[in-house]
Design a protein around this motif. Structure first.
Motif, short mmCIF file in Angstrom:
data_model
loop_
_atom_site.label_atom_id
_atom_site.label_comp_id
_atom_site.label_asym_id
_atom_site.label_seq_id
_atom_site.Cartn_x
_atom_site.Cartn_y
_atom_site.Cartn_z
N PHE A 173 47.95 51.40 34.29
CA PHE A 173 47.54 51.27 32.88
C PHE A 173 46.18 50.62 32.79
CE2 PHE A 173 48.51 51.29 28.46
CZ PHE A 173 47.78 50.22 27.95
N ILE A 174 45.98 49.57 33.57
CA ILE A 174 44.68 48.89 33.54
C ILE A 174 43.58 49.82 34.02
CG2 ILE A 174 43.37 46.95 34.49
CD1 ILE A 174 45.97 45.41 34.72
N PHE A 175 43.87 50.62 35.03
CA PHE A 175 42.86 51.54 35.55
C PHE A 175 42.43 52.53 34.48
CE2 PHE A 175 40.56 53.90 38.62
CZ PHE A 175 40.72 55.23 38.27
N PHE A 176 43.38 53.14 33.78
CA PHE A 176 43.01 54.12 32.77
C PHE A 176 42.35 53.46 31.56
CE2 PHE A 176 46.26 56.65 35.04
CZ PHE A 176 45.43 57.69 35.41
N VAL A 234 33.08 52.03 45.11
CA VAL A 234 32.61 52.38 43.77
C VAL A 234 32.44 51.07 43.02
CG1 VAL A 234 33.17 53.59 41.62
CG2 VAL A 234 33.77 54.61 43.82
N VAL A 235 31.19 50.66 42.80
CA VAL A 235 30.92 49.30 42.35
C VAL A 235 29.95 49.31 41.17
CG1 VAL A 235 31.38 48.28 44.59
CG2 VAL A 235 29.08 49.05 44.08
N PHE A 236 30.04 48.27 40.35
CA PHE A 236 29.20 48.21 39.15
C PHE A 236 29.21 46.80 38.59
CE2 PHE A 236 33.39 49.94 38.30
CZ PHE A 236 33.90 49.10 37.31
N ALA A 237 28.43 46.59 37.52
CA ALA A 237 28.34 45.32 36.78
C ALA A 237 27.92 44.15 37.67
CB ALA A 237 29.65 45.02 36.07
N PRO A 238 26.77 44.24 38.37
CA PRO A 238 26.33 43.14 39.23
C PRO A 238 25.83 41.94 38.42
CG PRO A 238 24.61 44.80 39.09
CD PRO A 238 25.80 45.35 38.35
N GLU A 268 34.72 46.31 41.38
CA GLU A 268 34.94 47.46 42.26
C GLU A 268 36.21 48.19 41.86
OE1 GLU A 268 35.68 48.64 46.97
OE2 GLU A 268 35.53 46.53 46.39
N ILE A 269 36.14 49.53 41.85
CA ILE A 269 37.33 50.36 41.73
C ILE A 269 37.74 50.78 43.14
CG2 ILE A 269 38.29 52.52 40.88
CD1 ILE A 269 36.36 52.39 38.56
N SER A 270 38.97 50.43 43.50
CA SER A 270 39.49 50.75 44.83
C SER A 270 40.80 51.49 44.64
CB SER A 270 39.69 49.48 45.65
OG SER A 270 40.22 49.78 46.92
N GLY A 271 40.76 52.82 44.77
CA GLY A 271 41.95 53.62 44.49
C GLY A 271 42.32 53.49 43.03
N ARG A 272 43.53 53.00 42.77
CA ARG A 272 43.99 52.78 41.40
C ARG A 272 43.83 51.31 40.98
NH1 ARG A 272 44.55 57.26 38.18
NH2 ARG A 272 45.30 59.00 39.44
N ASN A 273 43.18 50.53 41.80
CA ASN A 273 43.05 49.12 41.51
C ASN A 273 41.64 48.77 41.08
OD1 ASN A 273 45.76 48.48 42.28
ND2 ASN A 273 45.13 48.62 44.43
N ILE A 274 41.54 47.73 40.27
CA ILE A 274 40.25 47.20 39.85
C ILE A 274 40.19 45.75 40.30
CG2 ILE A 274 38.72 46.77 37.90
CD1 ILE A 274 40.64 48.72 36.34
N LYS A 275 39.12 45.37 40.94
CA LYS A 275 39.03 44.00 41.41
C LYS A 275 37.62 43.44 41.23
CE LYS A 275 38.48 45.54 46.25
NZ LYS A 275 39.02 45.41 47.62
N THR A 276 37.58 42.15 41.16
CA THR A 276 36.31 41.42 41.11
C THR A 276 36.01 40.89 42.49
OG1 THR A 276 36.60 40.79 38.79
CG2 THR A 276 35.09 39.45 40.11
N ASN A 277 34.82 41.15 42.97
CA ASN A 277 34.40 40.70 44.30
C ASN A 277 33.21 39.75 44.19
OD1 ASN A 277 36.31 42.41 45.42
ND2 ASN A 277 34.84 44.01 45.91
#
Length: 304
Positions: free
Chosen positions: A6-9, A165-169, A181-190
């Motif tokens: 849900f978060i991914f979409f 797949v990365v953005f918002a630096p 970063e979008i990693s598969g179906r997950n979204i994470k902050t790095n």
């Protein structure tokens, strides 16, 4: 609890709405009024958000987000697009006591169809940004270096930061690097620690909720965008804050409250280099508010 799908979409919708459409275009430089003084002569806001520079930066019929000021507050860069157009970066510069007309930049010189999420580095010598041709496929972080009177050709960031797949630096004052970063179906902050101007190692920020994260200059808090968690009947996005504990862990996400978060989408939070103001997008345009509003909800045990 909402699942990762849900978060991914939800993120897909946000990025599509605020980032890029497929129609290619050439927009003209904006012939906007020239204003004076820091922050375009706007009266600084208090605890209630106000529209930023209406008719100059915030325009009817245009979508603005991801604002970034230079460390000396004499340059502004932000993402914007109109319906049916790709997203581009726009800028203005304070020259003497007058701001130059707002113009569009094209850092990649057409190598990429879309440029967005500008961030002026903590030393003012570099602008990081997101560039892409196709959403959720080839988002990468690029940068330009400041030259004597302009900016260099765009360079794709050579770092493990760009492995996905990365953005918002964005960066903290000490140069530490944060991004989504979008990693598969997950979204994470790095994040990647600054090692003498290089970023050889990437680590995930253990927060678990939110995206388009933005670190405060001193790294004492982290802002994110996320769907309202307090009322499951609502589908709009709010801004949340994580405060950093002394042991380096983060608090649970705290909603910034109804004064800042309305029934509209509030997205793309950004803090000015001096730490005084929060900028964000609401209902297409840029708003700003004093960061005292953030400090007021800081847990008592984390107050300085």
């Amino acid at each position: 609890m909402r699942n990762n799908n849900f978060i991914f979409f939800l993120l897909v919708f946000i990025l599509f709405f605020y980032a890029c459409n497929t129609k290619k275009h050439e927009s003209k430089d904006s012939d906007l009024p020239i204003t004076s003084d820091t922050y375009f002569g706007q009266k600084p806001p208090g605890l209630t958000p106000v529209l930023f520079a209406p008719g100059v930066i915030s325009l009817d019929g245009r979508f603005e987000s991801a604002v970034s000021f230079s460390p000396d507050l004499d340059e502004i860069y932000f993402s914007a697009y109109s319906e049916g157009e790709n997203t581009f970066i726009y800028f203005s510069k304070l020259e003497g006591n007058e701001w130059s007309p707002v113009k569009r930049v094209n850092f990649t010189n057409g190598k990429k169809q879309t440029e967005m999420h500008p961030f002026v580095s903590s030393n003012g010598k570099r602008i990081y940004f997101t560039a892409l041709d196709s959403s959720f496929v080839d988002e990468k972080i690029w940068y330009v270096n400041r030259t004597e009177d302009s900016w260099s050709d765009a360079i794709e960031f050579d770092s493990p930061v760009n492995d996905g797949v990365v953005f918002a630096p964005n960066q903290a004052k000490n140069g530490d690097f944060f991004y989504t970063e979008i990693s598969g179906r997950n979204i994470k902050t790095n994040y990647a620690s600054n090692k003498n101007g290089t970023y050889p190692e990437v680590q995930e920020v253990e927060i678990g909720f939110g995206h388009h994260a933005f670190i405060s200059p001193c790294q004492d808090y982290l802002l994110v965008t996320g769907q309202n968690k307090e009322d499951e009947s609502r589908k709009d996005n709010d801004i949340y804050v994580y405060f950093k504990r002394q042991d380096g862990t983060w608090t649970k996400p705290i909603n910034l409250g109804s004064t800042i978060n309305s029934d509209f989408d509030e997205v793309s939070p950004r803090i000015t280099p001096d730490g005084k103001y929060l900028f964000f997008s609401r209902s297409k345009n840029l708003y700003w508010v004093s960061t005292v509003a953030i400090d007021k909800i800081r847990p008592d045990d984390l107050r300085k």
